[in-house]
Write an enzyme that holds these catalytic residues in place. Structure first.
Site, mmCIF file in Angstrom:
data_model
loop_
_atom_site.group_PDB
_atom_site.id
_atom_site.type_symbol
_atom_site.label_atom_id
_atom_site.label_comp_id
_atom_site.label_asym_id
_atom_site.label_seq_id
_atom_site.Cartn_x
_atom_site.Cartn_y
_atom_site.Cartn_z
ATOM 1 N N ASP A 88 0.801 -1.232 0.000
ATOM 2 C CA ASP A 88 0.000 0.000 0.000
ATOM 3 C C ASP A 88 0.829 1.276 0.000
ATOM 4 O O ASP A 88 0.278 2.380 0.070
ATOM 5 C CB ASP A 88 -0.985 -0.021 1.171
ATOM 6 C CG ASP A 88 -2.042 -1.096 0.971
ATOM 7 O OD1 ASP A 88 -2.478 -1.270 -0.179
ATOM 8 O OD2 ASP A 88 -2.411 -1.768 1.941
ATOM 9 N N ASP A 149 -6.480 -5.185 -4.890
ATOM 10 C CA ASP A 149 -6.270 -3.803 -4.447
ATOM 11 C C ASP A 149 -4.961 -3.225 -5.018
ATOM 12 O O ASP A 149 -4.819 -2.016 -5.182
ATOM 13 C CB ASP A 149 -6.181 -3.705 -2.917
ATOM 14 C CG ASP A 149 -7.176 -4.582 -2.183
ATOM 15 O OD1 ASP A 149 -7.664 -5.565 -2.775
ATOM 16 O OD2 ASP A 149 -7.453 -4.319 -1.008
HETATM 17 N N1 GLY Z 1 -6.971 -2.178 0.424
HETATM 18 C C1 GLY Z 1 -7.627 -2.649 1.591
HETATM 19 C C2 GLY Z 1 -9.086 -2.536 1.531
HETATM 20 O O1 GLY Z 1 -9.651 -2.170 0.511
HETATM 21 O O2 GLY Z 1 -9.691 -2.814 2.547
#
Ligand code: GLY
Length: 376
Positions: A88, A149
């Site tokens: 992330d 994601d």
């Molecule tokens: N990227 C983590 C979520 O969408 O919860």
């Protein structure tokens, strides 16, 4: 309507300076108050992104000052490598230092963003050919795992390639995008949240979920990450295949929305009066739909379909899910869910929901497309 909704969001955000101070909002746990942290969560960039969107829209130095403060904090997070063991990093630095570079051409912000891209590259695994989402290299469970994601994290690598000309960024991002397209997206346009590969050989093992209803279900937010992420990959790669995937996922999403056009948390969860929504998924999807529409020719009949679908969901979010500038509200958008499956903030404010809601409003109001890529 968009302008009024933006004005409401500006008011809530300005009030939040005092509430949040130097801390970063994550999610609410009581439906009312954001939990705050010292820039340790994967979500901290969204607060920075909201501040940059507000600064850009208003030209008000008060928003800019707050936004710059968050970028300084991200400098310190980088220096101390605070909670960096995940993919992330793309979310964190695209909306903080990269936003500052895009808006102000600040060289230090550019350098910090390139450092972030190098950190993300440390997660590239050559043998299986993927960016490892979670955990350390060699981690027994996560060593060969990808997560949908990540499609919103790899724009950082595409951007770093554009900036430096270094092929390694492009190669990693492109290969990861192709692997995600092939294995995370199913033939009908639905998606797995996550997929496992053998970390040594790269052999595919199985699809699964982390936050969805069950392994083969379509977690709504994952589908939304896919819509927007593949659309962004299409833009960077000039790839008709990536755009087709984004469109296919978008059609799947659109066809399964309930009457008010705001998604439940998983497309396969049984619908009862208690089933939770995920307003953040609809906000992310709206940005993705607008991104798809932007890449289509004005004469393309699908352009109106994708833009119209985004507008219809945004009208519902503004009318029925936004906090309408309520002076007590800390969030912009109600009824987001972090993890219904895990029992974490199932019906709450989630800061990424607020960010994408505001980005979608700005796209609709003035065509400003967030900070995922350089402006034309
Ligand atoms: N990227 C983590 C979520 O969408 O919860």
């Amino acid at each position: 309507m968009w302008q009024k909704a933006i004005e409401d969001a500006l008011q809530v955000t300005a009030r939040n300076f005092d509430r949040f101070g130097d801390r970063f909002p994550h999610v609410s746990e009581d439906g009312k108050h954001y939990t705050l942290n010292d820039n340790t969560e994967w979500t901290a960039g969204f607060w920075s992104g909201i501040l940059w969107l507000c600064a850009e829209y208003t030209g008000d130095p008060a928003f800019r000052e707050q936004a710059v403060k968050t970028v300084r904090n991200f400098r310190s997070r980088m220096d101390r490598k605070i909670v960096f063991d995940h993919h992330d990093i793309g979310f964190l630095y695209s909306l903080s230092s990269k936003a500052q570079w895009i808006l102000e051409r600040d060289e230090e912000a550019r350098a910090l963003t390139l450092e972030a891209a190098d950190m993300l590259m440390k997660r590239w695994r050559e043998a299986p050919g993927l960016i490892q989402a979670w955990g350390r290299e060699g981690d027994a469970e996560n060593g060969g795992r990808i997560i949908i994601d990540c499609m919103l994290n790899i724009p950082l690598l595409f951007w770093a390639h554009e900036q430096t000309g270094r092929e390694s960024y492009l190669r990693a991002a492109e290969r990861h995008a192709h692997k995600s397209r092939r294995f995370l997206v199913r033939g009908d346009g639905s998606s797995y949240h996550t997929f496992f590969f053998d970390p040594q050989t790269g052999d595919s093992i199985r699809g699964g979920t982390h936050q969805g209803y069950r392994d083969g279900s379509t977690w709504t937010r994952g589908q939304a990450w896919g819509i927007y992420g593949f659309a962004l990959a299409a833009r960077y790669l000039h790839s008709a295949d990536m755009l087709d995937t984004a469109k296919q996922m978008a059609r799947y999403f659109d066809a399964r929305l309930p009457a008010d056009r705001v998604a439940y948390w998983d497309f396969d969860a049984p619908i009862t009066p208690d089933t939770k929504r995920d307003s953040s998924a609809s906000a992310i999807a709206a940005c993705g739909l607008l991104e798809i529409a932007d890449q289509l020719d004005e004469s393309d009949p699908e352009r109106d379909f994708f833009r119209g679908a985004a507008e219809a969901s945004m009208i519902s979010l503004v009318r029925h899910y936004s906090t309408h500038g309520d002076p007590e509200a800390e969030g912009l958008l109600k009824h987001g869910s972090y993890s219904v499956r895990g029992g974490a903030s199932p019906d709450d404010y989630v800061i990424w929901g607020d960010y994408y809601y505001l980005e979608a409003l700005m796209r609709l109001e003035r065509g400003a497309a967030g900070y995922w890529y350089e402006r034309g």
